[in-house]
Write a protein that holds these residues in place. Structure first.
Motif, PDB file in Angstrom:
ATOM      1  N   ASN A 140       0.804  -1.224   0.000  1.00 38.02           N
ATOM      2  CA  ASN A 140       0.000   0.000   0.000  1.00 38.02           C
ATOM      3  C   ASN A 140       0.835   1.273   0.000  1.00 38.02           C
ATOM      4  O   ASN A 140       0.292   2.381  -0.043  1.00 38.02           O
ATOM      5  N   GLY A 141       2.141   1.134   0.048  1.00 35.82           N
ATOM      6  CA  GLY A 141       3.009   2.300  -0.021  1.00 35.82           C
ATOM      7  C   GLY A 141       3.102   3.085   1.272  1.00 35.82           C
ATOM      8  O   GLY A 141       3.555   4.234   1.272  1.00 35.82           O
ATOM      9  N   ARG A 142       2.698   2.478   2.401  1.00 38.97           N
ATOM     10  CA  ARG A 142       2.740   3.223   3.665  1.00 38.97           C
ATOM     11  C   ARG A 142       4.165   3.522   4.125  1.00 38.97           C
ATOM     12  O   ARG A 142       4.408   4.447   4.890  1.00 38.97           O
TER      13      ARG A 142
ATOM     14  N   GLN B  96       3.042   9.082 -18.880  1.00 37.54           N
ATOM     15  CA  GLN B  96       2.639   7.718 -19.202  1.00 37.54           C
ATOM     16  C   GLN B  96       3.394   6.687 -18.348  1.00 37.54           C
ATOM     17  O   GLN B  96       3.009   5.525 -18.297  1.00 37.54           O
ATOM     18  N   PHE B  97       4.448   7.121 -17.659  1.00 48.51           N
ATOM     19  CA  PHE B  97       5.171   6.236 -16.757  1.00 48.51           C
ATOM     20  C   PHE B  97       4.660   6.473 -15.333  1.00 48.51           C
ATOM     21  O   PHE B  97       4.782   7.563 -14.804  1.00 48.51           O
ATOM     22  N   GLU B  98       4.130   5.428 -14.729  1.00 47.08           N
ATOM     23  CA  GLU B  98       3.439   5.587 -13.454  1.00 47.08           C
ATOM     24  C   GLU B  98       4.324   5.344 -12.242  1.00 47.08           C
ATOM     25  O   GLU B  98       3.889   5.523 -11.113  1.00 47.08           O
TER      26      GLU B  98
ATOM     27  N   ILE C 187       6.314   1.698  -5.431  1.00 43.44           N
ATOM     28  CA  ILE C 187       5.868   0.458  -4.798  1.00 43.44           C
ATOM     29  C   ILE C 187       4.492   0.034  -5.310  1.00 43.44           C
ATOM     30  O   ILE C 187       4.278  -1.129  -5.675  1.00 43.44           O
ATOM     31  N   THR C 188       3.546   0.970  -5.339  1.00 40.91           N
ATOM     32  CA  THR C 188       2.189   0.606  -5.763  1.00 40.91           C
ATOM     33  C   THR C 188       2.150   0.203  -7.233  1.00 40.91           C
ATOM     34  O   THR C 188       1.417  -0.717  -7.608  1.00 40.91           O
ATOM     35  N   THR C 189       2.942   0.866  -8.076  1.00 44.22           N
ATOM     36  CA  THR C 189       2.959   0.510  -9.500  1.00 44.22           C
ATOM     37  C   THR C 189       3.578  -0.857  -9.712  1.00 44.22           C
ATOM     38  O   THR C 189       3.062  -1.674 -10.489  1.00 44.22           O
TER      39      THR C 189
ATOM     40  N   ALA D 174       8.624  11.476  -1.151  1.00 41.46           N
ATOM     41  CA  ALA D 174       7.793  10.389  -0.624  1.00 41.46           C
ATOM     42  C   ALA D 174       6.803   9.889  -1.670  1.00 41.46           C
ATOM     43  O   ALA D 174       6.515   8.689  -1.749  1.00 41.46           O
ATOM     44  N   LYS D 175       6.296  10.790  -2.490  1.00 41.42           N
ATOM     45  CA  LYS D 175       5.352  10.384  -3.530  1.00 41.42           C
ATOM     46  C   LYS D 175       5.997   9.447  -4.529  1.00 41.42           C
ATOM     47  O   LYS D 175       5.348   8.537  -5.059  1.00 41.42           O
TER      48      LYS D 175
END
Length: 417
Positions: A73-75, A128-130, A149-151, A142-143
């Motif tokens: 979850n990227g926490r 286009q790159f997430e 991680i989420t991608t 942090a973003k």
């Protein structure tokens, strides 16, 4: 690709992020010397970011105590603000390198499609790159960690669907080539070849019964033939520890797939013409999916000892449904094959157009080359013309001047007289 990405999400969570229990953390360096490639196009960037983050004691501690959900979850990205300055500096450098690499990929793509890129807006194209924040191309925030991680989690979770589609296309291409091959034969040869191919199919179907993966019969067979132990003394807990080859307390997808080798050898042999090794790997992955579906309770693609022991208490463990191998179920429909063949035809026409375009460009370059060669020869001919006899002209010039001077002297003397 099937081999490279076989460890999927487990590779992301356990190998790349080195999530381990307290018993194995002291031996962490022994377990991740050469982690397996995930197959993601940003795999290197992902690895390097995690390696840098692990050099920070605070983040490493958080990483070791985090559960799989916290990671997926990227926490963990919230902990980035607490890492050391040298770590942030290195992460900034990694991000700038990744942005530069993506720009090169975009430029290459645009060049290959003959798209004018003089006014290329990199910020818009990078959207286009997430796996990174395109609005900030210079610093790692942090973003960026959350997106990375989420991608990666999402991409790896989609792996199974992509793999099934890839295998389906492989099978349709094989059938397309078979039909095209038969079309090129006369009737007698075609009938003889069709008979031979059917005999190969029938021979492939004649194999011993395949035990359902993860069933007691399948595991006991491994216990007896691979481990060399008495099948009457089969013990699930001992079996788990025997096949947890890296002793990290879980069975990952590769360790599970290794359990199916004996079953697969009943059906496939690389020496036999009728056995396709690509189909064998698809069968192996289908078996792994089946076991994960029934055993992996929290869906993290890792099987703990507790999950494994609970699965042995289910009815399916002792009385499973008969396992259906690939040859018993169609991979594609006739309609799908027809659409695939149309796609192949369109692609072939596109390749022909590109080939013709390249041929024309080659002819144009030849003509330009000929023109340049003719021009070069013309210059060489001009340079080969001998120079005019300048010394003779200079001598004549001096003679004329001397004569003119003498005449003027004589006239001046005559006037004086």
């Amino acid at each position: 690709r099937l081999g490279e990405r076989g460890n999927a999400l487990g590779s992301l969570i356990r190998v790349l992020f080195y999530v381990c229990d307290s018993a194995c953390c002291d031996q962490l360096s022994l377990h991740h010397t050469t982690p397996q490639d995930t197959g993601l196009y940003y795999d290197r960037y992902l690895r390097e970011v995690i390696e840098v983050l692990e050099t920070d004691p605070h983040f490493r501690e958080k990483l070791q105590t985090a559960n799989s959900e916290d990671i997926k979850n990227g926490r963990l990205s919230k902990e980035l603000d607490l890492v050391g300055h040298h770590v942030r500096t290195r992460l900034d450098e990694l991000k700038r390198q990744e942005v530069s690499r993506l720009r090169m990929l975009l430029k290459a793509k645009l060049d290959s499609t003959n798209t004018q890129s003089l006014q290329m807006d990199h910020a818009s194209l990078l959207k286009q790159f997430e796996h990174l924040d395109p609005h900030n191309q210079n610093t790692f925030e942090a973003k960026d960690l959350e997106l990375l991680i989420t991608t990666a989690t999402k991409d790896l979770e989609n792996y199974d669907a992509e793999r099934h589609e890839e295998f389906k296309r492989y099978e349709m291409l094989k059938e397309h080539e078979r039909r095209e091959y038969l079309k090129g034969l006369d009737q007698e040869k075609r009938e003889r070849e069709e008979k031979r191919l059917q005999e190969l199919k029938d021979r492939h179907r004649q194999h011993p019964k395949v035990n359902a993966p993860g069933s007691v019969a399948q595991l006991r067979e491994v216990w007896e033939e691979t481990d060399g132990l008495d099948p009457q003394e089969f013990n699930p807990k001992t079996f788990f520890k025997l096949h947890d080859t890296n002793e990290d307390g879980v069975l990952d997808e590769q360790e599970l797939e290794a359990l199916f080798t004996k079953e697969l050898e009943k059906v496939y042999d690389a020496k036999n013409e009728e056995d396709d090794m690509m189909e064998m790997e698809e069968e192996r992955l289908r078996m792994r999916e089946h076991v994960m579906k029934n055993v992996d309770a929290n869906k993290d693609r890792l099987v703990t000892l507790e999950e494994f022991l609970k699965s042995t208490e289910k009815k399916e463990f002792s009385n499973p449904k008969e396992w259906e191998t690939l040859e018993t179920r169609p991979v594609y429909t006739e309609e799908e094959l027809q659409r695939f063949e149309v796609e192949l035809l369109d692609r072939e026409e596109e390749l022909k157009r590109k080939a013709e375009n390249l041929r024309q460009q080659q002819e144009l370059l030849k003509e330009r080359g000929k023109a340049l060669e003719a021009q070069r020869k013309e210059y060489q001919q001009v340079d080969a013309i001998p120079p005019r006899p300048r010394p003779l002209i200079r001598s004549r010039h001096r003679t004329c001047l001397h004569t003119l001077s003498a005449a003027r002297t004589h006239t001046h003397t005559h006037n004086l007289h």
